[in-house]
Every structure is written in C-alpha cells, then in structure tokens.
Design a protein around this motif. Structure first.
Motif, PDB file in Angstrom:
ATOM      1  N   THR A  78     -10.621  11.723  -6.242  1.00 49.02           N
ATOM      2  CA  THR A  78      -9.367  11.138  -6.720  1.00 49.02           C
ATOM      3  C   THR A  78      -9.489  10.877  -8.222  1.00 49.02           C
ATOM      4  N   ALA A  90      -4.425   1.614  -3.948  1.00 46.88           N
ATOM      5  CA  ALA A  90      -3.929   0.388  -4.605  1.00 46.88           C
ATOM      6  C   ALA A  90      -5.058  -0.567  -4.906  1.00 46.88           C
ATOM      7  N   ASN A  97       0.820  -1.203   0.000  1.00 44.59           N
ATOM      8  CA  ASN A  97       0.000   0.000   0.000  1.00 44.59           C
ATOM      9  C   ASN A  97       0.856   1.256   0.000  1.00 44.59           C
ATOM     10  N   THR A  98       0.455   2.213  -0.813  1.00 42.58           N
ATOM     11  CA  THR A  98       1.015   3.557  -0.768  1.00 42.58           C
ATOM     12  C   THR A  98      -0.040   4.423  -0.110  1.00 42.58           C
ATOM     13  N   TRP A  99       0.312   5.029   0.992  1.00 42.45           N
ATOM     14  CA  TRP A  99      -0.655   5.781   1.791  1.00 42.45           C
ATOM     15  C   TRP A  99      -0.624   7.262   1.441  1.00 42.45           C
ATOM     16  N   HIS A 100      -1.821   7.850   1.333  1.00 42.45           N
ATOM     17  CA  HIS A 100      -1.985   9.270   1.049  1.00 42.45           C
ATOM     18  C   HIS A 100      -2.744   9.910   2.200  1.00 42.45           C
ATOM     19  N   TYR A 142     -11.590   0.527  -0.169  1.00 42.49           N
ATOM     20  CA  TYR A 142     -10.188   0.932  -0.190  1.00 42.49           C
ATOM     21  C   TYR A 142      -9.592   0.802   1.210  1.00 42.49           C
ATOM     22  N   PRO A 143      -8.308   0.434   1.290  1.00 40.28           N
ATOM     23  CA  PRO A 143      -7.649   0.397   2.599  1.00 40.28           C
ATOM     24  C   PRO A 143      -7.554   1.811   3.181  1.00 40.28           C
ATOM     25  N   SER A 158      -5.280   4.366   0.843  1.00 42.40           N
ATOM     26  CA  SER A 158      -4.473   3.714  -0.187  1.00 42.40           C
ATOM     27  C   SER A 158      -5.370   3.466  -1.389  1.00 42.40           C
ATOM     28  N   TYR A 177      -5.386   8.207   6.474  1.00 43.51           N
ATOM     29  CA  TYR A 177      -4.614   7.862   5.279  1.00 43.51           C
ATOM     30  C   TYR A 177      -5.421   6.895   4.442  1.00 43.51           C
ATOM     31  N   LYS A 181      -6.340   3.888   7.032  1.00 50.06           N
ATOM     32  CA  LYS A 181      -5.794   3.769   8.387  1.00 50.06           C
ATOM     33  C   LYS A 181      -5.793   5.144   9.026  1.00 50.06           C
TER      34      LYS A 181
END
Length: 103
Positions: free
Chosen positions: A23, A103, A2-5, A89-90, A101, A99, A92
């Motif tokens: 997005t 992905a 995962n790339t977190w934003h 979507y993931p 992700s 955040y 956190k």
C-alpha cells in the motif's frame, strides 16, 4: 469511519501464515490464525525492522524471524519483557473476502 478495501480472499492466506499487501503506507502483513481469524499489521518488527510476514504465527501472536520477538496480532504490541509496537489495521472478512481499512 473505516473505508474498506477488498484485498484478497481468505483462502489466499494460509492458516498460521501470512500474505503481504503493498500500500502507499508500506507493506501490510495479513495473518491468519489456526481458528481462521485474520489480523493486519505493518510488516515491520518494532525491534530491528524484520518482516513479520516471514515469522511464525502461533495463537494470536507472530514471532519475528530476526530475533524472536513475539508481537500480538490484535494490537501490534510486543510481548513483555520486550517493548515496542507496530501499527495494526482494521480488517474484516465477509463471504471469504478479506477487507482492509487504512484509516
């Protein structure tokens, strides 16, 4: 992987409410439960495309504002007898920062 934003703070999502993040993949609704858990779903009901972010959050579900379909916040699946799924979507939360992700 995962790339977190970083997308918002926990305080910006009302309890039992939602906030929309725009997005490249479309609008994503961030939902907050009464217990403070945060979930992310594509802001589109699998039935008729209603904006889930405008629905009523209860437990770990959201009721679509158009026809009342119940969608599970953790996986985007419609609750039986309805069938269908919206993308989840993931997400956190760390130090009150949310955040996402894509992905």
């Amino acid at each position: 992987m995962n790339t977190w934003h970083e997308v918002t703070t926990l305080e910006e999502i009302p309890p039992l409410g939602a906030r929309v993040v725009t997005t490249k993949q479309g609008d994503i609704a961030l939902f907050r439960t009464a217990e403070g858990e945060v979930f992310a779903l594509l802001d589109r009901c699998p039935h008729k495309g209603g904006h889930l972010s405008q629905g009523i959050v209860f437990g770990k579900k959201v009721a679509c504002p158009l026809h009342g379909w119940n969608i599970c916040l953790d996986d985007g699946k419609a609750v039986a007898p309805d069938v269908g799924c919206t993308r989840s979507y993931p997400v956190k939360v760390e130090n009150n920062v949310v955040y996402l992700s894509l992905a």
